[in-house]
Design a protein around this motif. Structure first.
Motif, short mmCIF file in Angstrom:
data_model
loop_
_atom_site.label_atom_id
_atom_site.label_comp_id
_atom_site.label_asym_id
_atom_site.label_seq_id
_atom_site.Cartn_x
_atom_site.Cartn_y
_atom_site.Cartn_z
N LEU A 153 0.83 -1.21 0.00
CA LEU A 153 0.00 0.00 0.00
C LEU A 153 0.86 1.25 0.00
O LEU A 153 0.57 2.23 -0.71
N THR A 154 1.94 1.24 0.77
CA THR A 154 2.85 2.40 0.80
C THR A 154 3.51 2.62 -0.57
O THR A 154 3.61 3.76 -1.06
N PHE A 155 3.95 1.52 -1.17
CA PHE A 155 4.57 1.63 -2.49
C PHE A 155 3.59 2.24 -3.50
O PHE A 155 3.95 3.14 -4.27
N ASN A 156 2.37 1.74 -3.52
CA ASN A 156 1.38 2.21 -4.49
C ASN A 156 0.91 3.62 -4.21
O ASN A 156 0.51 4.35 -5.14
N ALA A 157 0.98 4.05 -2.98
CA ALA A 157 0.63 5.44 -2.67
C ALA A 157 1.63 6.39 -3.31
O ALA A 157 1.27 7.42 -3.90
N PHE A 158 2.92 6.05 -3.24
CA PHE A 158 3.94 6.88 -3.89
C PHE A 158 3.82 6.81 -5.41
O PHE A 158 4.00 7.82 -6.10
N LEU A 159 3.47 5.63 -5.91
CA LEU A 159 3.32 5.48 -7.36
C LEU A 159 2.13 6.27 -7.87
O LEU A 159 2.16 6.79 -8.99
N SER A 160 1.11 6.37 -7.06
CA SER A 160 -0.05 7.19 -7.47
C SER A 160 0.33 8.67 -7.52
O SER A 160 -0.13 9.42 -8.38
N PHE A 161 1.19 9.11 -6.58
CA PHE A 161 1.69 10.49 -6.62
C PHE A 161 2.50 10.74 -7.90
O PHE A 161 2.36 11.78 -8.55
N TYR A 162 3.33 9.79 -8.25
CA TYR A 162 4.13 9.91 -9.49
C TYR A 162 3.23 9.90 -10.71
O TYR A 162 3.50 10.64 -11.69
N PHE A 163 2.16 9.11 -10.66
CA PHE A 163 1.19 9.11 -11.76
C PHE A 163 0.53 10.48 -11.92
O PHE A 163 0.33 10.97 -13.04
N GLY A 164 0.22 11.12 -10.80
CA GLY A 164 -0.38 12.44 -10.87
C GLY A 164 0.56 13.47 -11.46
O GLY A 164 0.16 14.34 -12.23
N LEU A 165 1.88 13.39 -11.11
CA LEU A 165 2.85 14.32 -11.70
C LEU A 165 2.94 14.12 -13.21
O LEU A 165 3.00 15.10 -13.98
N ARG A 166 2.96 12.91 -13.65
CA ARG A 166 3.03 12.63 -15.09
C ARG A 166 1.78 13.14 -15.80
O ARG A 166 1.85 13.64 -16.93
N PHE A 167 0.66 13.01 -15.16
CA PHE A 167 -0.60 13.49 -15.77
C PHE A 167 -0.59 15.01 -15.92
O PHE A 167 -1.01 15.55 -16.95
N LEU A 168 -0.08 15.72 -14.90
CA LEU A 168 -0.04 17.18 -14.98
C LEU A 168 0.96 17.66 -16.03
O LEU A 168 0.75 18.70 -16.67
N ALA A 169 2.06 16.94 -16.19
CA ALA A 169 3.09 17.37 -17.14
C ALA A 169 2.78 17.00 -18.57
O ALA A 169 3.43 17.50 -19.50
N ALA A 170 1.80 16.13 -18.78
CA ALA A 170 1.51 15.66 -20.14
C ALA A 170 0.83 16.76 -20.94
O ALA A 170 -0.13 17.39 -20.47
N ASP A 171 1.31 17.01 -22.15
CA ASP A 171 0.66 17.97 -23.05
C ASP A 171 -0.61 17.38 -23.64
O ASP A 171 -1.61 18.08 -23.77
N ASP A 172 -0.55 16.15 -24.02
CA ASP A 172 -1.71 15.46 -24.59
C ASP A 172 -2.19 14.44 -23.55
O ASP A 172 -1.62 13.36 -23.40
N LYS A 173 -3.24 14.81 -22.81
CA LYS A 173 -3.74 13.96 -21.74
C LYS A 173 -4.31 12.65 -22.27
O LYS A 173 -4.15 11.59 -21.63
N LEU A 174 -4.94 12.70 -23.40
CA LEU A 174 -5.54 11.48 -23.95
C LEU A 174 -4.46 10.48 -24.37
O LEU A 174 -4.59 9.28 -24.14
N LYS A 175 -3.42 10.98 -24.97
CA LYS A 175 -2.31 10.12 -25.36
C LYS A 175 -1.61 9.54 -24.12
O LYS A 175 -1.23 8.37 -24.10
#
Length: 1145
Positions: free
Chosen positions: A140-162
């Protein structure tokens, strides 16, 4: 897939709970719903945004009124978003230290989550782990950090659908939400957590960040390994899930209990197409998956796994260190390691018999060898080793043990598109090697001559320890220049250095004679002590008559230069010392050993050369002398021996002259030739380019005859080929001023004006802006009367196909070869050809323009062969077995690759070659001139005298020259001994006419000649034969009563005023008379070319140039369109040594 199990089926004490259908459905459907809902939301958002933007553009007029404040707020928002997004992108791209730590941490947590999945897979799939299992909070701890990293990648993406459809995003969506659901349900199920194995695809990036891998092969191997492992584990996880759960529509009745290891075993058996059958899928979903997976696994296993094995094998094979064996010699070869370069090098380096080769070759290549190159190494595996690496890295130099190698040889690529970049990279390799181990002997190939200047500046560069430079540009243009001076000489010299291992089947008698000459090579041998005290002509005749050896040069200690220099056919005043090094033209080293074993006592009555072997009377003395192969340079002390009278006389010539004698030279300075500081080349004041440019309309004004036409191809952006190397042999000082031929360059003015600054100090050079592809430009330079037309290869960048690199020279050769000139006009090739034409009027109606074509790619010789008009050519496309090469009409510098091996075995041969083709310059003279400039020494008359009084190579007729006085002259041995005894002329070979009329009647109007190198002593001569000779400077080769006016008449000019010298002491009278007879055209001091000094125009008369043989004997002439007064008023710039080496492209 979803089974209903009661709690009674499991023990409550183990912390395992049964998973109901509802729990499994939640773990499976929750990420699926999130994925499709997110995709739908992003798709609708994009559609709405695009529709709104279109509507805003169409209604832009009505929105402008209230858009001011909105734009300011939007700009501030965009600025904040832009900075925020840039920071996130910097983190995610691992460009900063924090970003690298973040990327590595995410990968480690993903692999940790995968390991937890492997641990939990040991439990039955139908059970759920309770929170008594300690792995659940960690996951659970590992996946909590991975979800944070997923959120950063989503914010930095220019094309959200891609971004949503990326593989890493899909992995996170299907693995992170089930972890949070397990926290809510207080139980955990395996589900789709096996998808974490796809994160292994990021392994190469992580290893590169950690700098664990750096080479392209290691990166490629890691990528292939990560693809195989991720596919393997992911497929095994899917099989493990469906086979333990069963088909959903059968409610798990066809399920089977298999472990995750068994699933891996099943996938491996499927990927390898073996299929043992002990573990097979029983569910329909499993069988469908295996059916589809088999097709993909065929590609995966058949392509990736063999490539991985090959990379791993090569990595171990070619990245290991070379093991140095005590007592075993080896060399290191680096640079341009290709199939062609390796074949050329091995063909010449391994030319000895298998039992005589005791040196191993270690190739250091920057890329792995191709299959063809591997085959070559396997065929020569007893002598070759390949190691992958770069000479620019000390670690790779350590692996090949450069510090223990006999030498390091650097191969250049003559067909590269950028010769300056090629030279620069090779010079950097030399720097790296010398910095790693200064005592390493380095032999390097250089393409451009001006780049040679950088190498002697390296502090650890030492000519005396064997360091050497083979300059392609200098030697190639030097060979062509010699071919312009003497027809066929280019082929004659080349044949002495070409190693021909191919079996030859001549079709014609003349081809057999030519092939026999190809067997002869330049070899060196220390002479027996019994030669000591003999003059060179006597030693040469002894070797020729008794040993059947042709001695052409020796190494001699010069009193003027202070070092051991090579002398071609020195005069009789030069006496041989003990242990003198001789240069021979012979077939093998075994033959030249006779000169080493010769004993005046034991072999005086021997008539058969084969019987001259080692005797016992002087065995101890001979063991102290040298051998045939000399690898290391002799030190200067070894060359310092008692000087001969000839050297002492010249030494005293400069020191014992009285003031009146010196005034004699100064008074004649205005009437004599100017030479450079070395005394090796004719010199003139720097000439402005605009005064030497010719116009097509002024053809009648120039009246060029017996001149040299050089066709050059290039433009304003082409790499400079260095025309200075072509001009210098044509302006060598051992030719008198009357013998110099006008040189006319035909080419682009944009290119030639870039070359002009390096050739403007040489006399009688002209430029016609145009192209050799147009007949009008050729006629404008009076090509009908030229002595030779040289077509130089293009200096433009190489095209994609190596065949097209010689397109322009071949087309120019076609254009020039199509021209036919009536032989009723003056024959510019000299009296030897004029005699043939006059004695054969039936055949002398028409002739071709003499032409010499340079080819960069020797395989293009078949194009030239079609233009030769000859039948019965040699089979194959080998340039050195072609008719065009045998007749001296084509040249290629490809054979210079062989000089690398020659320089290693015997550097003296390379020195002799450089001296022959460059007009007398060699590394020792260059080194001596550098010392003179450094200490500001002035050698005065002795330098000039020694520079001019050296032999020249020429072509003499048996009838119209001094050779006609020799009787008898039926064989080559008779003409050799007669010319050497009577005139000091050394005969080297023959230039014989091909009888084409009998074989090719349609071309009977033309005359063609071929080269015969070193004929046998009893070889019969023909009246039309021409003889290649080494002619002393002071020898007049043509009869004074000869009506023919030779183009290269060698004469002695006496001073016009004998009363100039009056108060000369009796001891100096002999020296002054000798100076008058031999060097009356020499200045009282050299006018330097490499380091000129300004000379006021009032101190000496301005010399004029003549344009044609009618006025070539005059000392004064004007430039085109210029008067003498105008020339005298103008101050001219002079070339310095910095200019001579300061050009690149």
């Amino acid at each position: 897939m979803f089974l209903i199990k009661t709690k009674d089926d499991l023990e409550e004490g183990t912390g395992k709970l049964s998973c109901t259908t509802e729990i499994q459905a939640v773990f499976i459907l929750s990420p699926t719903v999130i994925f499709f809902c997110g995709f739908l939301i992003l798709f609708i958002s994009r559609f709405i945004r695009r529709s709104f933007n279109k509507w805003k553009k169409s209604k832009g007029i009505f929105l402008e009124f209230n858009s001011g404040n909105m734009r300011r707020k939007q700009s501030r928002s965009l600025t904040f978003q832009g900075h925020f997004r840039d920071r996130i992108e910097m983190l995610l791209s691992a460009q900063t230290f924090v970003g690298q730590v973040l990327v590595i941490l995410v990968f480690v947590l993903s692999i940790g989550s995968l390991i937890i999945y492997f641990i939990n897979s040991t439990d039955p799939v139908r059970s759920c782990s309770s929170y008594h299992d300690r792995t659940i909070p960690i996951d659970l701890t590992f996946n909590a950090f991975l979800s944070f990293y997923f959120g950063l990648r989503f914010l930095a993406a220019d094309d959200k659908l891609k971004f949503w459809l990326e593989m890493n995003s899909i992995v996170d969506i299907f693995t992170i939400p089930p972890t949070f659901i397990s926290y809510y349900l207080k139980s955990n199920w395996l589900g789709l957590r096996f998808l974490r194995a796809l994160r292994l695809l990021e392994l190469p990036q992580i290893l590169q960040i950690l700098q664990a891998i750096s080479t392209s092969n290691s990166v490629k191997f890691c990528k292939l390994l990560s693809i195989v492992l991720s596919t393997w584990f992911t497929a095994a996880g899917f099989i493990h899930l469906v086979e333990n759960s069963g088909d959903p529509w059968l409610k798990g009745r066809n399920s089977q209990n298999i472990s995750f290891f068994e699933s891996i075993y099943l996938i491996m058996a499927t990927m390898s197409t073996v299929g043992f059958g002990d573990v097979v899928p029983k569910t329909s979903l499993g069988r469908i998956f295996i059916t589809v997976f088999t097709f993909g696994s065929l590609v995966l296993f058949a392509n990736y796994v063999p490539e991985m094995v090959e990379l791993l094998a090569n990595e171990r094979k070619y990245t290991s260190s070379y093991e140095v064996v005590k007592g075993k010699k080896f060399i290191v070869v680096c640079g341009n390691i290709t199939v062609d370069s390796v074949m050329a090098f091995l063909r010449n380096f391994l030319r000895h018999k298998a039992g005589e080769i005791n040196t191993e070759i270690v190739f250091l290549g920057e890329v792995l060898p191709s299959l063809e190159l591997e085959t070559i190494f396997k065929c020569h595996m007893a002598y070759t080793t390949f190691i992958s690496g770069s000479a620019l890295k000390w670690e790779d130099l350590r692996r090949v043990a450069v510090d223990s190698a006999e030498a390091c040889l650097i191969i250049a690529n003559p067909l590269c598109s950028d010769s300056h970049a090629e030279d620069s990279s090779n010079i950097m390799r030399v720097l790296s090697i010398k910095n790693y181990y200064p005592n390493t002997r380095v032999i390097i190939q250089i393409l451009q001559s001006h780049n040679k200047a950088f190498l002697p500046k390296i502090p650890s560069w030492n000519w005396n320890t064997g360091d050497n430079i083979i300059c392609f540009g200098e030697l190639t243009l030097g060979f062509i220049a010699q071919g312009c001076l003497v027809p066929g000489l280019c082929t004659f010299l080349t044949s002495l250095f070409v190693e021909q291992n191919k079996k030859i089947c001549p079709h014609e008698p003349w081809q057999q004679l030519f092939c026999n000459g190809l067997k002869n090579k330049i070899l060196t041998q220390r002479l027996s002590n019994d030669f000591a005290g003999m003059s060179f002509p006597d030693a040469c005749q002894l070797c020729f008559t008794k040993m059947h050896l042709l001695l052409i040069a020796i190494q001699h200690k010069s009193a003027f230069y202070g070092y051991c220099r090579l002398m071609l056919n020195p005069p009789a005043q030069v006496k041989l010392h003990k242990n003198t090094l001789g240069f021979f033209i012979a077939e093998s080293a075994k033959h030249v050993k006779r000169a080493f074993f010769y004993c005046a006592i034991c072999h005086s009555d021997v008539q058969t050369p084969e019987l001259i072997e080692k005797c016992e009377c002087k065995g101890k003395a001979r063991r102290a002398t040298g051998t045939t192969v000399v690898v290391m340079r002799d030190s200067q002390e070894e060359c310092c021996r008692p000087q001969d009278p000839y050297s002492e006389a010249h030494m005293s010539f400069s020191s014992d002259l009285s003031v009146i004698t010196k005034n004699f030279f100064c008074e004649t300075e205005e009437e004599i030739d100017r030479l450079d500081s070395s005394g090796m080349f004719h010199w003139c004041r720097a000439t402005p380019l605009n005064k030497m440019i010719l116009k097509r309309t002024d053809k009648a004004k120039y009246e060029f005859r017996n001149h040299i036409v050089a066709c050059v191809f290039g433009d304003a952006h082409s790499t400079l080929m260095g025309l200075r190397n072509f001009v210098m042999p044509l302006r060598a000082s051992n030719y008198t001023r009357q013998e110099l031929k006008d040189i006319v360059f035909v080419g682009s003015l944009d290119y030639l004006q870039r070359e002009w600054r390096f050739i403007r100090n040489f006399p009688q050079i002209y430029i016609l802006p145009g192209s050799a592809l147009y007949s009008v430009d050729l006629h404008a330079v009076n090509i009908e009367e030229c002595s030779m037309c040289a077509v130089l290869s293009s200096s433009c960048k190489s095209p994609s196909s190596p065949t097209l690199v010689d397109t322009e020279p071949i087309m120019a050769t076609l254009n020039i070869g199509h021209l036919r000139i009536s032989c009723s006009a003056q024959t510019p090739s000299g009296p030897q050809f004029a005699q043939y034409f006059s004695s054969n009027p039936r055949k002398s109606k028409c002739r071709r323009i003499p032409i010499l074509t340079e080819l960069k790619n020797p395989s293009n010789i078949h194009f030239i062969e079609q233009l030769s008009g000859m039948e019965g050519n040699f089979s194959g496309t080998n340039l050195h077995l072609s008719t065009a090469f045998a007749t001296g009409t084509v040249f290629s510098g490809s054979f210079l690759d062989s000089l690398l091996a020659t320089a290693f075995y015997n550097y003296h041969v390379v020195e002799l070659l450089q001296m022959l083709v460059t007009g007398g310059m060699n590394f020792q003279l260059e080194q001596h001139l550098d010392k003179e400039k450094l200490f500001e020494l002035n050698t005065g008359y002795s330098t000039i005298l020694s520079g001019k009084m050296r032999c020249k190579l020429g072509l003499l007729s048996l009838n119209q020259t001094i050779l006609s006085d020799i009787e008898p002259r039926r064989t080559f041995g008779q003409i050799f001994c007669g010319s050497l005894n009577n005139f000091g002329v050394l005969c080297l070979g023959l230039y014989r006419m091909i009888d084409k009329e009998a074989r090719n009647p349609e071309h009977k109007r033309e005359v063609c000649w071929f080269v015969i190198t070193r004929p046998e002593n009893e070889f019969s001569l023909l009246p039309s034969d021409l003889v290649f000779c080494a002619i002393p400077f002071s020898t007049s080769c043509y009869k004074k009563d000869s009506k023919a006016s030779p183009p290269c008449e060698i004469i002695n000019i006496k001073p016009q005023k004998e009363e100039t010298v009056q108060d000369v002491s009796p001891d100096q009278t002999l020296l002054v008379d000798h100076a008058r007879d031999s060097v009356s055209q020499l200045p009282c001091r050299p006018v330097p070319l490499l380091e000129p000094k300004p000379i006021p125009s009032a101190d000496c008369k301005q010399s004029k140039l003549t344009l044609g043989s009618k006025r070539s004997s005059h000392h004064y002439c004007t430039y085109p369109g210029e008067t003498m007064e105008e020339n005298g008023k103008e101050s001219m710039e002079e070339t310095t040594v910095e200019d001579a080496y300061d050009f690149h492209h």
